[in-house]
Design a protein around this motif. Structure first.
Motif, PDB file in Angstrom:
ATOM      1  N   THR A  81       1.308  -6.155   0.089  1.00  0.00           N
ATOM      2  CA  THR A  81       0.242  -5.723   0.981  1.00  0.00           C
ATOM      3  C   THR A  81      -0.818  -6.788   1.176  1.00  0.00           C
ATOM      4  OG1 THR A  81      -0.882  -4.679  -0.899  1.00  0.00           O
ATOM      5  CG2 THR A  81       0.593  -3.296   0.425  1.00  0.00           C
ATOM      6  N   ALA A  82      -0.907  -7.751   0.237  1.00  0.00           N
ATOM      7  CA  ALA A  82      -1.930  -8.789   0.319  1.00  0.00           C
ATOM      8  C   ALA A  82      -1.495  -9.994  -0.497  1.00  0.00           C
ATOM      9  CB  ALA A  82      -3.265  -8.238  -0.186  1.00  0.00           C
ATOM     10  N   GLY A  83      -2.303 -11.052  -0.424  1.00  0.00           N
ATOM     11  CA  GLY A  83      -1.965 -12.272  -1.132  1.00  0.00           C
ATOM     12  C   GLY A  83      -2.327 -12.260  -2.600  1.00  0.00           C
ATOM     13  N   ASP A  84      -3.254 -11.380  -2.995  1.00  0.00           N
ATOM     14  CA  ASP A  84      -3.627 -11.289  -4.407  1.00  0.00           C
ATOM     15  C   ASP A  84      -4.088  -9.871  -4.708  1.00  0.00           C
ATOM     16  OD1 ASP A  84      -6.552 -11.092  -3.882  1.00  0.00           O
ATOM     17  OD2 ASP A  84      -6.373 -13.187  -3.317  1.00  0.00           O
ATOM     18  N   LEU A  85      -4.226  -9.573  -6.007  1.00  0.00           N
ATOM     19  CA  LEU A  85      -4.543  -8.216  -6.435  1.00  0.00           C
ATOM     20  C   LEU A  85      -5.916  -7.774  -5.939  1.00  0.00           C
ATOM     21  CD1 LEU A  85      -3.988  -5.649  -8.070  1.00  0.00           C
ATOM     22  CD2 LEU A  85      -4.874  -6.845 -10.097  1.00  0.00           C
ATOM     23  N   ALA A  86      -6.901  -8.652  -5.995  1.00  0.00           N
ATOM     24  CA  ALA A  86      -8.250  -8.257  -5.568  1.00  0.00           C
ATOM     25  C   ALA A  86      -8.251  -7.778  -4.123  1.00  0.00           C
ATOM     26  CB  ALA A  86      -9.216  -9.433  -5.743  1.00  0.00           C
ATOM     27  N   GLU A  87      -7.553  -8.495  -3.256  1.00  0.00           N
ATOM     28  CA  GLU A  87      -7.498  -8.104  -1.843  1.00  0.00           C
ATOM     29  C   GLU A  87      -6.683  -6.831  -1.660  1.00  0.00           C
ATOM     30  OE1 GLU A  87      -7.320 -10.539   2.269  1.00  0.00           O
ATOM     31  OE2 GLU A  87      -5.648 -10.925   0.912  1.00  0.00           O
ATOM     32  N   ALA A  88      -5.591  -6.695  -2.408  1.00  0.00           N
ATOM     33  CA  ALA A  88      -4.768  -5.485  -2.317  1.00  0.00           C
ATOM     34  C   ALA A  88      -5.551  -4.245  -2.742  1.00  0.00           C
ATOM     35  CB  ALA A  88      -3.513  -5.642  -3.179  1.00  0.00           C
ATOM     36  N   LEU A  89      -6.331  -4.365  -3.807  1.00  0.00           N
ATOM     37  CA  LEU A  89      -7.160  -3.245  -4.256  1.00  0.00           C
ATOM     38  C   LEU A  89      -8.257  -2.933  -3.250  1.00  0.00           C
ATOM     39  CD1 LEU A  89      -7.531  -3.930  -8.087  1.00  0.00           C
ATOM     40  CD2 LEU A  89      -6.375  -1.992  -7.004  1.00  0.00           C
ATOM     41  N   ASP A  90      -8.816  -3.968  -2.654  1.00  0.00           N
ATOM     42  CA  ASP A  90      -9.860  -3.761  -1.652  1.00  0.00           C
ATOM     43  C   ASP A  90      -9.315  -2.977  -0.467  1.00  0.00           C
ATOM     44  OD1 ASP A  90     -12.569  -4.238  -0.689  1.00  0.00           O
ATOM     45  OD2 ASP A  90     -11.640  -5.546   0.798  1.00  0.00           O
ATOM     46  N   LEU A  91      -8.091  -3.294  -0.039  1.00  0.00           N
ATOM     47  CA  LEU A  91      -7.480  -2.542   1.063  1.00  0.00           C
ATOM     48  C   LEU A  91      -7.295  -1.077   0.693  1.00  0.00           C
ATOM     49  CD1 LEU A  91      -4.701  -5.014   2.314  1.00  0.00           C
ATOM     50  CD2 LEU A  91      -6.918  -4.548   3.372  1.00  0.00           C
ATOM     51  N   ALA A  92      -6.829  -0.821  -0.534  1.00  0.00           N
ATOM     52  CA  ALA A  92      -6.633   0.557  -0.985  1.00  0.00           C
ATOM     53  C   ALA A  92      -7.954   1.317  -0.993  1.00  0.00           C
ATOM     54  CB  ALA A  92      -5.993   0.571  -2.370  1.00  0.00           C
ATOM     55  N   ARG A  93      -9.005   0.672  -1.466  1.00  0.00           N
ATOM     56  CA  ARG A  93     -10.309   1.333  -1.529  1.00  0.00           C
ATOM     57  C   ARG A  93     -10.861   1.585  -0.132  1.00  0.00           C
ATOM     58  NH1 ARG A  93     -11.537  -3.061  -5.853  1.00  0.00           N
ATOM     59  NH2 ARG A  93     -10.935  -2.013  -7.800  1.00  0.00           N
ATOM     60  N   LEU A  94     -10.702   0.605   0.761  1.00  0.00           N
ATOM     61  CA  LEU A  94     -11.182   0.774   2.131  1.00  0.00           C
ATOM     62  C   LEU A  94     -10.491   1.942   2.825  1.00  0.00           C
ATOM     63  CD1 LEU A  94     -11.429  -2.902   3.446  1.00  0.00           C
ATOM     64  CD2 LEU A  94     -13.326  -1.300   3.142  1.00  0.00           C
ATOM     65  N   ALA A  95      -9.165   1.988   2.690  1.00  0.00           N
ATOM     66  CA  ALA A  95      -8.397   3.041   3.360  1.00  0.00           C
ATOM     67  C   ALA A  95      -8.748   4.418   2.805  1.00  0.00           C
ATOM     68  CB  ALA A  95      -6.906   2.771   3.205  1.00  0.00           C
ATOM     69  N   THR A  96      -8.866   4.502   1.489  1.00  0.00           N
ATOM     70  CA  THR A  96      -9.219   5.787   0.874  1.00  0.00           C
ATOM     71  C   THR A  96     -10.626   6.204   1.282  1.00  0.00           C
ATOM     72  OG1 THR A  96      -7.775   5.332  -1.010  1.00  0.00           O
ATOM     73  CG2 THR A  96      -9.473   7.004  -1.317  1.00  0.00           C
ATOM     74  N   GLY A  97     -11.549   5.239   1.286  1.00  0.00           N
ATOM     75  CA  GLY A  97     -12.921   5.545   1.683  1.00  0.00           C
ATOM     76  C   GLY A  97     -13.031   5.981   3.131  1.00  0.00           C
ATOM     77  N   LYS A  98     -12.156   5.468   3.977  1.00  0.00           N
ATOM     78  CA  LYS A  98     -12.161   5.821   5.395  1.00  0.00           C
ATOM     79  C   LYS A  98     -11.538   7.195   5.629  1.00  0.00           C
ATOM     80  CE  LYS A  98     -12.841   4.295   9.719  1.00  0.00           C
ATOM     81  NZ  LYS A  98     -14.134   3.838  10.265  1.00  0.00           N
ATOM     82  N   GLY A  99     -10.808   7.683   4.626  1.00  0.00           N
ATOM     83  CA  GLY A  99     -10.184   9.001   4.760  1.00  0.00           C
ATOM     84  C   GLY A  99      -8.899   9.003   5.552  1.00  0.00           C
ATOM     85  N   ILE A 100      -8.302   7.817   5.732  1.00  0.00           N
ATOM     86  CA  ILE A 100      -7.038   7.764   6.461  1.00  0.00           C
ATOM     87  C   ILE A 100      -5.878   7.894   5.476  1.00  0.00           C
ATOM     88  CG2 ILE A 100      -8.028   6.284   8.241  1.00  0.00           C
ATOM     89  CD1 ILE A 100      -6.392   3.972   6.917  1.00  0.00           C
ATOM     90  N   LYS A 101      -4.714   8.190   5.992  1.00  0.00           N
ATOM     91  CA  LYS A 101      -3.505   8.246   5.176  1.00  0.00           C
ATOM     92  C   LYS A 101      -2.854   6.860   5.182  1.00  0.00           C
ATOM     93  CE  LYS A 101      -2.576  13.165   5.653  1.00  0.00           C
ATOM     94  NZ  LYS A 101      -3.848  13.562   6.296  1.00  0.00           N
ATOM     95  N   HIS A 102      -2.331   6.450   4.030  1.00  0.00           N
ATOM     96  CA  HIS A 102      -1.765   5.104   3.939  1.00  0.00           C
ATOM     97  C   HIS A 102      -0.543   5.113   3.032  1.00  0.00           C
ATOM     98  CE1 HIS A 102      -4.236   4.740   0.153  1.00  0.00           C
ATOM     99  NE2 HIS A 102      -5.107   5.423   0.878  1.00  0.00           N
ATOM    100  N   GLY A 103       0.440   4.301   3.409  1.00  0.00           N
ATOM    101  CA  GLY A 103       1.685   4.233   2.654  1.00  0.00           C
ATOM    102  C   GLY A 103       2.248   2.829   2.659  1.00  0.00           C
TER     103      GLY A 103
END
Length: 383
Positions: free
Chosen positions: A115-137
């Motif tokens: 999903t991303a080039g490193d763990l920090a960015e991958a976690l940031d994407l997960a947090r952003l999507a969850t915070g936005k209330g969208i569904k993600h897979g």
């Protein structure tokens, strides 16, 4: 029957995986079967909007399959309020930024890995999507292969007793590109373009091990660039800067040990391109893409080491084939169906961006382990 249309922006479908598995064998296959039956007299109809950078390739692909909607302007597609889902199958370096823009636009997100080039960015994407209330897979297709579904059936039924070890062999010979065309794109062998077999395959091994056997708690890896010179799609030579083979040992929660070899420089002498042997106190199994064979402890022979005489028994014939007992659809399509049901019916779905971040973490730690020549702990990933 009521039709419910879901419009899906599909970015990267001019590439091999995005085209064959996601567009043709998943979304178009769903349309060919009349849509996805949601029950209660309702059918979901997926409407793809093709997105990419190369206008001629997009136009040709759309014409080939009778599709009318395509664009090279991702932002314009994301601004379209009728688009419900954003799907990403681009090259890895382009993925995180596009997902971030899709999340900002309020689109549900389904994406290839990593999903991303490193763990920090991958976690940031997960947090952003969850915070936005969208569904993600995140695509975790190996779990839906017939062979691994049979293996999961054995695990759930207690066939193995205590699972002791897992041994995986994946790979095949990818031609160098000089005298025969390579089966994989050249960017796979350039680290600066996001290539390398660790980034490609360790995210797969993370979710396979996690879902079937237990969370990975440590990794020890060795990587190699066995073929340092290759030829690209235009016949031009280039230096391979990414590894083409990785040899990993993974300790699992619960005590089992997994060893998985991944290589694009190995010639196949096995029944399938990937095989996992699982050994337990009560039985063993060998699972591939489609098949799965077992040997129970009650039927285990008693080999005796004697190199002075020829082998008189066929060890392969002493294993029993597990029957299908069900119709197995394409694994990518099966997961698409679950994600779309999650989007429109809010059915449970746990292969999300956080699960994708675990795969990025394991690849990152695998490369670090190889560089430092030591075993590394794998901390549990949380939001």
């Amino acid at each position: 029957m009521t039709r419910r249309t879901v419009r899906i922006a599909m970015n990267g479908v001019t590439g091999r995986m995005g085209y064959r598995q996601h567009l043709v064998r998943s979304i178009l296959a769903l349309r060919e079967q009349g849509g996805l039956d949601l029950g209660n007299g309702e059918t979901l109809w997926p409407e793809p909007v093709l997105v990419g950078r190369r206008e001629p390739a997009l136009r040709a692909l759309a014409e080939r399959h009778g599709l009318t909607e395509w664009s090279t302007d991702l932002d314009a597609v994301l601004a379209d309020g009728t688009v419900d889902v954003y799907f990403d199958a681009q090259v890895t370096p382009a993925r995180a930024d596009a997902i971030r823009r899709a999340v900002a636009a309020g689109k549900h997100v389904y994406t290839e890995k990593p999903t991303a080039g490193d763990l920090a960015e991958a976690l940031d994407l997960a947090r952003l999507a969850t915070g936005k209330g969208i569904k993600h897979g995140v695509v975790q297709d190996k779990l839906f292969l017939p062979g691994l579904r049979k293996l999961k059936r054995l695990i759930d039924g207690g066939f193995f007793g205590e699972i002791l070890s897992v041994r995986g062999e994946f790979g095949y010979w990818v031609f160098e590109g000089d005298w025969q065309e390579a089966q994989r794109p050249s960017w796979n062998y350039r680290a600066e373009d996001g290539g390398g077999i660790v980034v490609d395959m360790f995210p797969h091994w993370e979710y396979v091990l996690h879902e079937l056997f237990g969370r990975v708690t440590s990794v020890s890896a060795h990587v190699a660039t066995h073929v340092p010179r290759r030829w690209d799609e235009h016949g031009k030579p280039y230096e391979a800067t990414a590894e083409d083979a990785a040899y990993g040992v993974f300790e699992l929660e619960g005590g089992a040990v997994a060893q998985i070899n991944s290589s694009w420089t190995v010639r196949v002498h096995r029944d399938e391109l990937v095989e996992f042997q699982v050994d337990g106190t009560h039985g063993s199994a060998v699972a591939g893409l489609r098949g799965c064979r077992v040997q129970h402890r009650s039927a285990t022979p008693k080999p005796v080491w004697n190199p002075d005489i020829p082998v008189t028994e066929s060890f392969r014939d002493q294993w029993q084939e597990i029957p299908d007992n069900a119709d197995f659809d394409n694994g990518f399509k099966a997961q698409w169906e679950l994600f779309l049901r999650h989007v429109v019916l809010d059915e449970p779905y746990h292969w999300d961006l956080l699960a994708g971040a675990r795969g990025v973490q394991l690849a990152e730690l695998g490369l670090r382990s190889a560089a430092e020549g030591r075993r590394l702990e794998v901390p549990e990933v949380t939001r």
